[in-house]
Structures are given as C-alpha cells and as structure tokens.
Design a protein around this motif. Sequence first.
Motif, PDB file in Angstrom:
ATOM      1  N   GLY A 260       0.543  -1.270  -0.350  1.00 51.38           N
ATOM      2  CA  GLY A 260      -0.298  -0.135   0.257  1.00 51.38           C
ATOM      3  C   GLY A 260       0.976   1.567  -0.576  1.00 51.38           C
ATOM      4  N   THR A 261       1.956   1.097   0.793  1.00 52.91           N
ATOM      5  CA  THR A 261       2.446   2.384   0.824  1.00 52.91           C
ATOM      6  C   THR A 261       3.656   2.544  -0.821  1.00 52.91           C
ATOM      7  OG1 THR A 261       3.062   2.426   3.097  1.00 52.91           O
ATOM      8  CG2 THR A 261       5.316   3.269   1.680  1.00 52.91           C
ATOM      9  N   ILE A 262       3.707   1.327  -1.539  1.00 51.16           N
ATOM     10  CA  ILE A 262       4.346   1.689  -2.652  1.00 51.16           C
ATOM     11  C   ILE A 262       3.300   2.039  -3.436  1.00 51.16           C
ATOM     12  CG2 ILE A 262       5.755   0.382  -4.754  1.00 51.16           C
ATOM     13  CD1 ILE A 262       6.837  -1.894  -2.044  1.00 51.16           C
ATOM     14  N   ILE A 263       2.567   1.524  -3.465  1.00 51.46           N
ATOM     15  CA  ILE A 263       1.550   2.110  -4.623  1.00 51.46           C
ATOM     16  C   ILE A 263       1.038   3.736  -4.390  1.00 51.46           C
ATOM     17  CG2 ILE A 263      -0.684   2.362  -4.978  1.00 51.46           C
ATOM     18  CD1 ILE A 263      -0.853  -0.832  -4.815  1.00 51.46           C
ATOM     19  N   SER A 264       1.098   4.371  -3.125  1.00 47.52           N
ATOM     20  CA  SER A 264       0.926   5.469  -2.596  1.00 47.52           C
ATOM     21  C   SER A 264       2.176   6.461  -3.280  1.00 47.52           C
ATOM     22  CB  SER A 264       0.878   5.995  -1.389  1.00 47.52           C
ATOM     23  OG  SER A 264       0.377   6.858  -0.871  1.00 47.52           O
ATOM     24  N   ALA A 265       3.208   5.738  -3.572  1.00 50.68           N
ATOM     25  CA  ALA A 265       4.621   6.394  -3.791  1.00 50.68           C
ATOM     26  C   ALA A 265       3.986   6.948  -5.040  1.00 50.68           C
ATOM     27  CB  ALA A 265       5.509   5.638  -3.028  1.00 50.68           C
ATOM     28  N   TYR A 266       4.065   5.540  -5.637  1.00 49.05           N
ATOM     29  CA  TYR A 266       3.761   6.077  -7.333  1.00 49.05           C
ATOM     30  C   TYR A 266       2.645   6.335  -7.980  1.00 49.05           C
ATOM     31  CZ  TYR A 266       7.689   2.973  -8.591  1.00 49.05           C
ATOM     32  OH  TYR A 266       8.843   2.548  -8.244  1.00 49.05           O
ATOM     33  N   VAL A 267       1.399   6.066  -7.450  1.00 50.37           N
ATOM     34  CA  VAL A 267       0.220   7.161  -8.152  1.00 50.37           C
ATOM     35  C   VAL A 267       0.725   8.727  -7.755  1.00 50.37           C
ATOM     36  CG1 VAL A 267      -2.067   7.517  -6.827  1.00 50.37           C
ATOM     37  CG2 VAL A 267      -1.751   5.023  -6.975  1.00 50.37           C
ATOM     38  N   ASP A 268       1.246   9.007  -6.198  1.00 49.12           N
ATOM     39  CA  ASP A 268       2.030  10.523  -6.539  1.00 49.12           C
ATOM     40  C   ASP A 268       3.249  10.850  -7.257  1.00 49.12           C
ATOM     41  OD1 ASP A 268       0.064  10.789  -3.498  1.00 49.12           O
ATOM     42  OD2 ASP A 268       2.119  10.589  -2.604  1.00 49.12           O
ATOM     43  N   ILE A 269       4.033  10.206  -7.527  1.00 46.65           N
ATOM     44  CA  ILE A 269       4.728  10.588  -8.686  1.00 46.65           C
ATOM     45  C   ILE A 269       3.583  10.325 -10.678  1.00 46.65           C
ATOM     46  CG2 ILE A 269       6.412   8.895 -10.697  1.00 46.65           C
ATOM     47  CD1 ILE A 269       7.543   7.749  -7.579  1.00 46.65           C
ATOM     48  N   TYR A 270       2.584   9.521 -10.280  1.00 47.89           N
ATOM     49  CA  TYR A 270       1.897   9.575 -11.756  1.00 47.89           C
ATOM     50  C   TYR A 270       1.313  10.839 -11.617  1.00 47.89           C
ATOM     51  CZ  TYR A 270      -1.490   8.506 -14.941  1.00 47.89           C
ATOM     52  OH  TYR A 270      -2.240   8.520 -16.291  1.00 47.89           O
ATOM     53  N   ARG A 271       0.203  10.579 -10.413  1.00 50.29           N
ATOM     54  CA  ARG A 271      -0.648  12.264 -10.539  1.00 50.29           C
ATOM     55  C   ARG A 271       0.597  13.391 -10.608  1.00 50.29           C
ATOM     56  NH1 ARG A 271      -3.419  11.230  -4.578  1.00 50.29           N
ATOM     57  NH2 ARG A 271      -5.311  10.382  -6.001  1.00 50.29           N
ATOM     58  N   ALA A 272       2.213  13.296 -10.496  1.00 48.60           N
ATOM     59  CA  ALA A 272       2.664  14.454 -10.200  1.00 48.60           C
ATOM     60  C   ALA A 272       2.769  14.728 -11.709  1.00 48.60           C
ATOM     61  CB  ALA A 272       4.041  14.283  -9.505  1.00 48.60           C
ATOM     62  N   ARG A 273       3.569  14.222 -12.609  1.00 45.00           N
ATOM     63  CA  ARG A 273       4.616  13.506 -13.709  1.00 45.00           C
ATOM     64  C   ARG A 273       2.631  13.818 -14.915  1.00 45.00           C
ATOM     65  NH1 ARG A 273       6.585  14.934 -17.330  1.00 45.00           N
ATOM     66  NH2 ARG A 273       8.165  13.099 -18.811  1.00 45.00           N
TER      67      ARG A 273
ATOM     68  N   ASN B 247       2.819  23.856 -12.149  1.00 39.99           N
ATOM     69  CA  ASN B 247       3.868  23.337 -11.007  1.00 39.99           C
ATOM     70  C   ASN B 247       3.430  23.001  -9.998  1.00 39.99           C
ATOM     71  OD1 ASN B 247       2.643  25.134  -9.886  1.00 39.99           O
ATOM     72  ND2 ASN B 247       3.883  26.941 -10.755  1.00 39.99           N
ATOM     73  N   ALA B 248       4.608  22.392  -8.918  1.00 43.36           N
ATOM     74  CA  ALA B 248       4.751  22.297  -8.004  1.00 43.36           C
ATOM     75  C   ALA B 248       4.080  22.587  -6.661  1.00 43.36           C
ATOM     76  CB  ALA B 248       5.751  21.948  -7.104  1.00 43.36           C
ATOM     77  N   ASP B 249       3.121  24.085  -6.890  1.00 45.15           N
ATOM     78  CA  ASP B 249       2.231  24.522  -5.882  1.00 45.15           C
ATOM     79  C   ASP B 249       0.855  24.141  -6.715  1.00 45.15           C
ATOM     80  OD1 ASP B 249       3.892  26.128  -4.487  1.00 45.15           O
ATOM     81  OD2 ASP B 249       4.517  27.949  -6.067  1.00 45.15           O
ATOM     82  N   SER B 250       1.206  24.481  -7.495  1.00 43.41           N
ATOM     83  CA  SER B 250      -0.300  23.679  -8.408  1.00 43.41           C
ATOM     84  C   SER B 250      -1.353  22.097  -7.800  1.00 43.41           C
ATOM     85  CB  SER B 250      -0.904  24.050  -9.706  1.00 43.41           C
ATOM     86  OG  SER B 250       0.212  23.862 -10.548  1.00 43.41           O
ATOM     87  N   LEU B 251       0.397  21.224  -7.692  1.00 43.30           N
ATOM     88  CA  LEU B 251      -0.174  19.959  -7.530  1.00 43.30           C
ATOM     89  C   LEU B 251      -0.889  20.023  -6.461  1.00 43.30           C
ATOM     90  CD1 LEU B 251       2.734  17.879  -8.541  1.00 43.30           C
ATOM     91  CD2 LEU B 251       1.033  17.896  -9.423  1.00 43.30           C
ATOM     92  N   ALA B 252      -0.727  21.136  -5.095  1.00 42.00           N
ATOM     93  CA  ALA B 252      -0.537  20.849  -4.187  1.00 42.00           C
ATOM     94  C   ALA B 252      -1.990  21.142  -4.139  1.00 42.00           C
ATOM     95  CB  ALA B 252       0.346  22.304  -2.967  1.00 42.00           C
TER      96      ALA B 252
ATOM     97  N   ARG C 146       9.459  16.159  -7.781  1.00 44.11           N
ATOM     98  CA  ARG C 146      11.050  15.920  -8.470  1.00 44.11           C
ATOM     99  C   ARG C 146      11.310  14.288  -9.158  1.00 44.11           C
ATOM    100  NH1 ARG C 146      13.777  14.581  -3.726  1.00 44.11           N
ATOM    101  NH2 ARG C 146      12.852  12.468  -4.067  1.00 44.11           N
ATOM    102  N   ASP C 147      10.508  13.194  -8.242  1.00 50.18           N
ATOM    103  CA  ASP C 147      11.500  11.918  -9.354  1.00 50.18           C
ATOM    104  C   ASP C 147      10.666  11.552 -10.129  1.00 50.18           C
ATOM    105  OD1 ASP C 147      12.474  11.866  -6.613  1.00 50.18           O
ATOM    106  OD2 ASP C 147      10.529  10.212  -5.568  1.00 50.18           O
ATOM    107  N   SER C 148       9.056  12.535 -11.010  1.00 59.14           N
ATOM    108  CA  SER C 148       8.551  11.805 -11.630  1.00 59.14           C
ATOM    109  C   SER C 148       9.027  12.863 -12.175  1.00 59.14           C
ATOM    110  CB  SER C 148       7.067  12.332 -11.736  1.00 59.14           C
ATOM    111  OG  SER C 148       7.379  14.024 -12.055  1.00 59.14           O
ATOM    112  N   ARG C 149      10.209  13.560 -12.764  1.00 61.13           N
ATOM    113  CA  ARG C 149      11.091  14.159 -13.864  1.00 61.13           C
ATOM    114  C   ARG C 149      11.890  13.404 -13.979  1.00 61.13           C
ATOM    115  NH1 ARG C 149      10.604  18.710 -10.395  1.00 61.13           N
ATOM    116  NH2 ARG C 149       9.297  20.735 -10.980  1.00 61.13           N
TER     117      ARG C 149
END
Length: 159
Positions: free
Chosen positions: A70-83, A91-96, A108-111
């Motif tokens: 679940g923790t790994i999935i959550s991290a990858y979902v965040d990366i996908y959303r960011a990408r 930008n990162a502010d609009s992501l928030a 950062r990781d999604s780039r």
Amino acid sequence: SYEKIAEPSITQMTLSYPVGNFGLCHIITLDDGSFIVYDGGGNSNSDYVLLYETLSSLLRQKTEPEYILGTIISAYVDIYRARISLSSGKNADSLASDFGYRNTNAARDSRNMEIDTIRQCLQELYKADKQLKSGRDNAVIVIEQLLVKLFLLSNGEKV
C-alpha cells in the motif's frame, strides 16, 4: 481489538548518488506493524539494495505485506499525479491545490520517468495487489518480485 505486533522504530537510510551520499529516507514503524516512508527518493543501485534490506527488516518485524504494498502504491500514484500535472504545464504549487497536499518528492522523481514507464509500474503494482489479495501466492515473494520489476522498469528494461 488492538494487538501490538512490532516494536516502534525509526529506520534511517542514506541515499547514494553518483556525486556522493546525501539525502535520507526515514521508515517509521508503528507498533501495529504499519509504517510510514518519509522523504524516500532516488534510484541508484545502492538505494535498491538498502530498500531490499529495509523490506527484509520490516518483514522480520511482522509488518503486513499489504501495508508495504500500500505504501509503495501510494508513492507511485503520487509520482503519476505529479508527472501528469507537470507535463500539462502545472507547477508544484498547483499540484498542492489540486490534490490537497504538497509532494515535492513526487514532483522531483516524476521528472526522471516517462509517463509510459510510470503506467507500467502502476500495472505491476496492480498485479501484485491482486496476487496478494488472492491469498494463493507467498506474499514475501510477491513483494520481492515486484521490487525487481519496478527496478527494471525504472532503468528502461522490459519485464
């Protein structure tokens, strides 16, 4: 009812990069066996060795594989959303504001990952989740195989 199954702990993992070792990942294990990964990142070979060792430690402490996945999935979902957001010009502010929290690590990781690679990783995460929930396969092997697949995909390999 509540059952204590692990000793609370904090595991600190130094992240390695070609230019030196800097940055930290903290894994906070709670006494119910759940855990939180804080400020994880990086993708050098030595980071994966440390991650595997941390996985082994969490499993020895009887952390439920479902919590780990679940923790790994959550991290990858965040990366996908960011990408997806960053590729559409946000930008990162609009992501928030879009998702209700700021996740600079995911941005950062999604780039460094192609959208198709992230989608392949999410597909592997889905398959692993399905395997765990079926109860037919050894949960530890499912997680270990998943980590190998994620590592290969992040390095441009096919799985």
